[in-house]
Design a protein around this motif. Structure first.
Motif, PDB file in Angstrom:
ATOM      1  N   PHE A  75     -23.540  12.168  43.273  1.00  0.00           N
ATOM      2  CA  PHE A  75     -24.881  12.543  42.810  1.00  0.00           C
ATOM      3  C   PHE A  75     -25.852  12.399  43.975  1.00  0.00           C
ATOM      4  CE2 PHE A  75     -29.109  11.586  41.221  1.00  0.00           C
ATOM      5  CZ  PHE A  75     -29.289  12.549  40.238  1.00  0.00           C
ATOM      6  N   PHE A  76     -26.847  13.295  44.008  1.00  0.00           N
ATOM      7  CA  PHE A  76     -27.885  13.176  45.033  1.00  0.00           C
ATOM      8  C   PHE A  76     -29.185  13.775  44.526  1.00  0.00           C
ATOM      9  CE2 PHE A  76     -30.471  14.923  48.436  1.00  0.00           C
ATOM     10  CZ  PHE A  76     -30.638  13.810  49.252  1.00  0.00           C
ATOM     11  N   SER A  77     -30.271  13.067  44.751  1.00  0.00           N
ATOM     12  CA  SER A  77     -31.600  13.580  44.408  1.00  0.00           C
ATOM     13  C   SER A  77     -32.599  13.111  45.450  1.00  0.00           C
ATOM     14  CB  SER A  77     -32.024  13.090  43.018  1.00  0.00           C
ATOM     15  OG  SER A  77     -33.364  13.478  42.739  1.00  0.00           O
ATOM     16  N   LEU A  78     -33.338  14.056  45.998  1.00  0.00           N
ATOM     17  CA  LEU A  78     -34.423  13.716  46.916  1.00  0.00           C
ATOM     18  C   LEU A  78     -35.666  13.426  46.093  1.00  0.00           C
ATOM     19  CD1 LEU A  78     -35.518  13.558  49.863  1.00  0.00           C
ATOM     20  CD2 LEU A  78     -36.163  15.973  49.598  1.00  0.00           C
ATOM     21  N   GLY A  79     -36.300  12.287  46.345  1.00  0.00           N
ATOM     22  CA  GLY A  79     -37.515  11.924  45.630  1.00  0.00           C
ATOM     23  C   GLY A  79     -38.754  12.378  46.380  1.00  0.00           C
ATOM     24  N   LEU A  80     -39.386  11.465  47.082  1.00  0.00           N
ATOM     25  CA  LEU A  80     -40.592  11.756  47.845  1.00  0.00           C
ATOM     26  C   LEU A  80     -40.244  11.951  49.315  1.00  0.00           C
ATOM     27  CD1 LEU A  80     -42.874   8.985  46.288  1.00  0.00           C
ATOM     28  CD2 LEU A  80     -42.798  11.408  45.660  1.00  0.00           C
ATOM     29  N   MET A  81     -41.073  12.750  49.997  1.00  0.00           N
ATOM     30  CA  MET A  81     -40.881  12.975  51.426  1.00  0.00           C
ATOM     31  C   MET A  81     -42.246  13.196  52.050  1.00  0.00           C
ATOM     32  SD  MET A  81     -38.694  15.948  53.371  1.00  0.00           S
ATOM     33  CE  MET A  81     -39.898  17.207  52.963  1.00  0.00           C
ATOM     34  N   ASP A  82     -42.547  12.458  53.142  1.00  0.00           N
ATOM     35  CA  ASP A  82     -43.883  12.548  53.722  1.00  0.00           C
ATOM     36  C   ASP A  82     -43.846  12.197  55.204  1.00  0.00           C
ATOM     37  OD1 ASP A  82     -46.615  13.046  53.465  1.00  0.00           O
ATOM     38  OD2 ASP A  82     -47.084  10.923  53.229  1.00  0.00           O
ATOM     39  N   PRO A  83     -44.280  13.120  56.087  1.00  0.00           N
ATOM     40  CA  PRO A  83     -44.356  12.787  57.508  1.00  0.00           C
ATOM     41  C   PRO A  83     -45.574  11.918  57.798  1.00  0.00           C
ATOM     42  CG  PRO A  83     -45.132  15.025  57.152  1.00  0.00           C
ATOM     43  CD  PRO A  83     -44.647  14.525  55.826  1.00  0.00           C
ATOM     44  N   SER A  84     -45.517  11.134  58.848  1.00  0.00           N
ATOM     45  CA  SER A  84     -46.661  10.322  59.247  1.00  0.00           C
ATOM     46  C   SER A  84     -47.795  11.248  59.698  1.00  0.00           C
ATOM     47  CB  SER A  84     -46.265   9.375  60.379  1.00  0.00           C
ATOM     48  OG  SER A  84     -45.785  10.105  61.508  1.00  0.00           O
ATOM     49  N   PRO A  85     -49.039  10.778  59.673  1.00  0.00           N
ATOM     50  CA  PRO A  85     -50.164  11.640  60.052  1.00  0.00           C
ATOM     51  C   PRO A  85     -50.044  12.268  61.434  1.00  0.00           C
ATOM     52  CG  PRO A  85     -50.982   9.693  58.930  1.00  0.00           C
ATOM     53  CD  PRO A  85     -49.504   9.483  59.131  1.00  0.00           C
ATOM     54  N   ASP A  86     -49.379  11.575  62.371  1.00  0.00           N
ATOM     55  CA  ASP A  86     -49.213  12.144  63.712  1.00  0.00           C
ATOM     56  C   ASP A  86     -47.921  12.935  63.860  1.00  0.00           C
ATOM     57  OD1 ASP A  86     -47.280  10.206  63.769  1.00  0.00           O
ATOM     58  OD2 ASP A  86     -48.064   9.140  65.517  1.00  0.00           O
ATOM     59  N   SER A  87     -47.171  13.118  62.759  1.00  0.00           N
ATOM     60  CA  SER A  87     -45.968  13.969  62.706  1.00  0.00           C
ATOM     61  C   SER A  87     -44.759  13.400  63.431  1.00  0.00           C
ATOM     62  CB  SER A  87     -46.268  15.380  63.269  1.00  0.00           C
ATOM     63  OG  SER A  87     -47.392  15.943  62.644  1.00  0.00           O
ATOM     64  N   ARG A  88     -44.800  12.141  63.883  1.00  0.00           N
ATOM     65  CA  ARG A  88     -43.675  11.586  64.640  1.00  0.00           C
ATOM     66  C   ARG A  88     -42.575  11.012  63.760  1.00  0.00           C
ATOM     67  NH1 ARG A  88     -44.849   7.165  68.328  1.00  0.00           N
ATOM     68  NH2 ARG A  88     -46.449   6.533  66.834  1.00  0.00           N
ATOM     69  N   PHE A  89     -42.941  10.543  62.568  1.00  0.00           N
ATOM     70  CA  PHE A  89     -41.971   9.882  61.704  1.00  0.00           C
ATOM     71  C   PHE A  89     -41.936  10.538  60.324  1.00  0.00           C
ATOM     72  CE2 PHE A  89     -43.841   6.543  64.486  1.00  0.00           C
ATOM     73  CZ  PHE A  89     -42.726   6.329  65.293  1.00  0.00           C
ATOM     74  N   LEU A  90     -40.814  10.351  59.649  1.00  0.00           N
ATOM     75  CA  LEU A  90     -40.647  10.864  58.289  1.00  0.00           C
ATOM     76  C   LEU A  90     -40.199   9.725  57.382  1.00  0.00           C
ATOM     77  CD1 LEU A  90     -40.565  13.544  56.553  1.00  0.00           C
ATOM     78  CD2 LEU A  90     -38.089  13.460  56.881  1.00  0.00           C
ATOM     79  N   ALA A  91     -40.886   9.593  56.265  1.00  0.00           N
ATOM     80  CA  ALA A  91     -40.458   8.658  55.228  1.00  0.00           C
ATOM     81  C   ALA A  91     -39.968   9.478  54.046  1.00  0.00           C
ATOM     82  CB  ALA A  91     -41.608   7.745  54.815  1.00  0.00           C
ATOM     83  N   TYR A  92     -38.835   9.083  53.453  1.00  0.00           N
ATOM     84  CA  TYR A  92     -38.319   9.829  52.310  1.00  0.00           C
ATOM     85  C   TYR A  92     -37.487   8.905  51.426  1.00  0.00           C
ATOM     86  CZ  TYR A  92     -33.872  10.117  54.913  1.00  0.00           C
ATOM     87  OH  TYR A  92     -32.710   9.830  55.601  1.00  0.00           O
ATOM     88  N   THR A  93     -37.368   9.281  50.152  1.00  0.00           N
ATOM     89  CA  THR A  93     -36.593   8.474  49.207  1.00  0.00           C
ATOM     90  C   THR A  93     -35.477   9.314  48.600  1.00  0.00           C
ATOM     91  OG1 THR A  93     -38.048   8.999  47.326  1.00  0.00           O
ATOM     92  CG2 THR A  93     -38.588   7.051  48.628  1.00  0.00           C
ATOM     93  N   THR A  94     -34.345   8.663  48.322  1.00  0.00           N
ATOM     94  CA  THR A  94     -33.211   9.349  47.700  1.00  0.00           C
ATOM     95  C   THR A  94     -32.590   8.466  46.617  1.00  0.00           C
ATOM     96  OG1 THR A  94     -31.533   8.493  49.234  1.00  0.00           O
ATOM     97  CG2 THR A  94     -32.672  10.522  49.869  1.00  0.00           C
ATOM     98  N   ASP A  95     -31.990   9.133  45.633  1.00  0.00           N
ATOM     99  CA  ASP A  95     -31.232   8.478  44.564  1.00  0.00           C
ATOM    100  C   ASP A  95     -29.816   9.021  44.631  1.00  0.00           C
ATOM    101  OD1 ASP A  95     -30.173   7.459  42.217  1.00  0.00           O
ATOM    102  OD2 ASP A  95     -31.262   8.835  40.909  1.00  0.00           O
ATOM    103  N   ILE A  96     -28.822   8.147  44.739  1.00  0.00           N
ATOM    104  CA  ILE A  96     -27.435   8.616  44.867  1.00  0.00           C
ATOM    105  C   ILE A  96     -26.548   8.174  43.704  1.00  0.00           C
ATOM    106  CG2 ILE A  96     -27.509   8.797  47.383  1.00  0.00           C
ATOM    107  CD1 ILE A  96     -26.013   6.101  47.498  1.00  0.00           C
ATOM    108  N   ASP A  97     -27.161   7.640  42.635  1.00  0.00           N
ATOM    109  CA  ASP A  97     -26.339   7.240  41.492  1.00  0.00           C
ATOM    110  C   ASP A  97     -26.819   7.818  40.167  1.00  0.00           C
ATOM    111  OD1 ASP A  97     -28.560   5.697  40.852  1.00  0.00           O
ATOM    112  OD2 ASP A  97     -27.691   3.849  41.634  1.00  0.00           O
TER     113      ASP A  97
END
Length: 466
Positions: A75-97
């Motif tokens: 199972f896989f589901s992408l939750g939230l995804m958001d780059p940092s304001p300066d575009s250098r980093f990415l934060a994201y959440t996933t559910d695999i169960d």
């Protein structure tokens, strides 16, 4: 049991698949110095998220390939995804169960490598303006979002508890304002709420409480330029809009839009020079733009009554254009852009539904059924025009009527196969939902919950008698 219908199953599957464009790309949207978008590829189950620097002509960067992330997992589901304001980093959440337990990950978009750290049971998160500190909300064992934390990337020792909601009737959400000036922490229950805020450019500053929670009073905050904008039901259940420079005194509040009995103000989106008002009137959603320079409001023209309309991706605080998503029983998902200068909407993209589809082949009707207490309940329906019959005809009636959720008309590719075989599809907009505002919700909840069921029966009876 299903063996006799095997031929029909294969035919329906082929029919539905022929109406889906498997390789497709969403409209790119500007965020900082990059254009972001996602695309699907034929034969692959999940989306690929990409970006290009400044222009659609630039080289594509893949920032997240969900097909790779899902590889080898049941199972896989992408939750939230958001780059940092300066575009250098990415934060994201996933559910695999499949238990809706999302883990927060971080990726360096310059090197393409993930950080080692990961944070389990995250409900929401928001970047600060320093591009290295992130705020996030974690859940307890009952899946209640209750703790707000801050942390500097790659510095686990920097983790700090910002706020804990101890009242089990309340859940917490964190977000960064579109202006990138404030981080808001909203704690809410089904009947009340309160908001804390702090400067986004000083993530270790003290949280300020705007107004303490009060029984049966809800409010939500946003920010633009010199003002806080507050959506509140303190003067009526359908909410009003106010603005204030400070949170100190209620006497400093300035009302921008009063409470209206016939119009529900569902939400607001604040930009530098205008506010988008998400409203409901006569049972259906609408969008209005309030010009902060003139004080005038204008409604975006939507041609169909039975519809779904809502925000698209709008990250540019200083824009004069607003993107929104629209669909109906017969209009596929469409991205529009409305520009204040032109006062008109332009289609940016409409979902392709095969070469043979034409909305002119179908008819949408809205009728009303009388409930036991005389209340008129709307029924929206769609059918193939040339297959409408004078004698009894198969009708699939659906309804919801709970939690104040509005069951609006939406487009469905599989539904077309039913309509093309002579079936009529309809929605009973029964009480308990939010179609006509808070009062409609309350008339179908708690001790009045019975109305949701008797409304649905009344709608079915009205269709039998029609």
């Amino acid at each position: 049991m299903m063996a006799p219908s095997e031929g029909l199953q294969k035919k329906l599957y082929s029919e539905i698949l022929s109406r889906i464009k498997e390789s497709d790309m969403e409209i790119p949207y500007q965020r900082g110095k990059y254009m972001y978008y996602s695309r699907t590829e034929k034969g692959k189950q999940y989306r690929v998220y990409c970006r290009k620097l400044n222009s659609n002509l630039a080289k594509e960067e893949t920032i997240l390939d969900c097909n790779a992330l899902a590889s080898g997992k049941k199972f896989f589901s992408l939750g939230l995804m958001d780059p940092s304001p300066d575009s250098r980093f990415l934060a994201y959440t996933t559910d695999i169960d499949g238990f809706r337990e999302y883990t927060l990950f971080f990726k360096n978009l310059v090197t393409g490598k993930n950080f080692i750290e990961k944070i389990p049971c995250v409900r929401s998160f928001a970047w600060s303006a320093d591009n290295k500190t992130i705020f996030y909300v974690t859940e307890d064992q009952a899946k209640r979002a209750h703790k707000v934390w801050s942390r500097v990337l790659s510095e686990r020792s920097s983790e700090k508890l910002i706020y804990e909601e101890k009242n089990k009737r309340f859940s917490v959400y964190v977000e960064l304002s579109r202006s990138h000036e404030y981080v808001f922490i909203t704690s809410s229950s089904s009947s009340s709420s309160e908001v804390r805020f702090l400067r986004a450019d000083y993530p270790y500053g003290k949280c300020s409480l705007f107004r303490p929670r009060k029984k049966n009073i809800k409010y939500y905050m946003d920010h633009g330029k010199d003002y806080f904008y507050i959506l509140t039901n303190d003067k009526g259940k359908n909410f009003r809009l106010i603005k204030t420079r400070t949170a100190a005194e209620k006497k400093d509040w300035c009302q921008m839009l009063p409470h209206r009995k016939s119009v529900m103000l569902d939400n607001i989106e604040v930009f530098a020079d205008f506010i988008v008002l998400h409203e409901r009137k006569n049972g259906f959603p609408r969008l209005r733009l309030l010009d902060l320079r003139t004080g005038n409001a204008r409604e975006i023209h939507l041609k169909e009554m039975a519809r779904t309309v809502g925000a698209s991706k709008n990250f540019n605080f200083t824009t004069d254009c607003y993107r929104y998503e629209y669909e109906s029983y017969v209009t596929p998902e469409t991205t529009f852009e409305y520009c204040l200068g032109k006062s008109e909407s332009t289609i940016l993209k409409r979902r392709a539904v095969g070469r043979d589809y034409s909305p002119k082949q179908y008819t949408v009707d809205i009728i009303k059924a009388k409930a036991n207490d005389g209340t008129l309940i709307p029924i929206s329906m769609v059918y193939r025009s040339d297959l409408k019959q004078a004698h009894p005809q198969a009708f699939l009636l659906n309804g919801y009527g709970a939690y104040g959720y509005s069951n609006d008309a939406y487009f469905s590719v599989p539904r077309l196969s039913l309509l093309d075989r002579g079936l009529i599809f309809g929605t009973a907009h029964i009480r308990g939902g939010g179609e006509f505002g808070k009062k409609w919700h309350e008339q179908g909840s708690l001790l009045k919950k019975k109305n949701s069921f008797t409304d649905f029966i009344a709608c079915a009876d009205a269709l039998f008698a029609a």
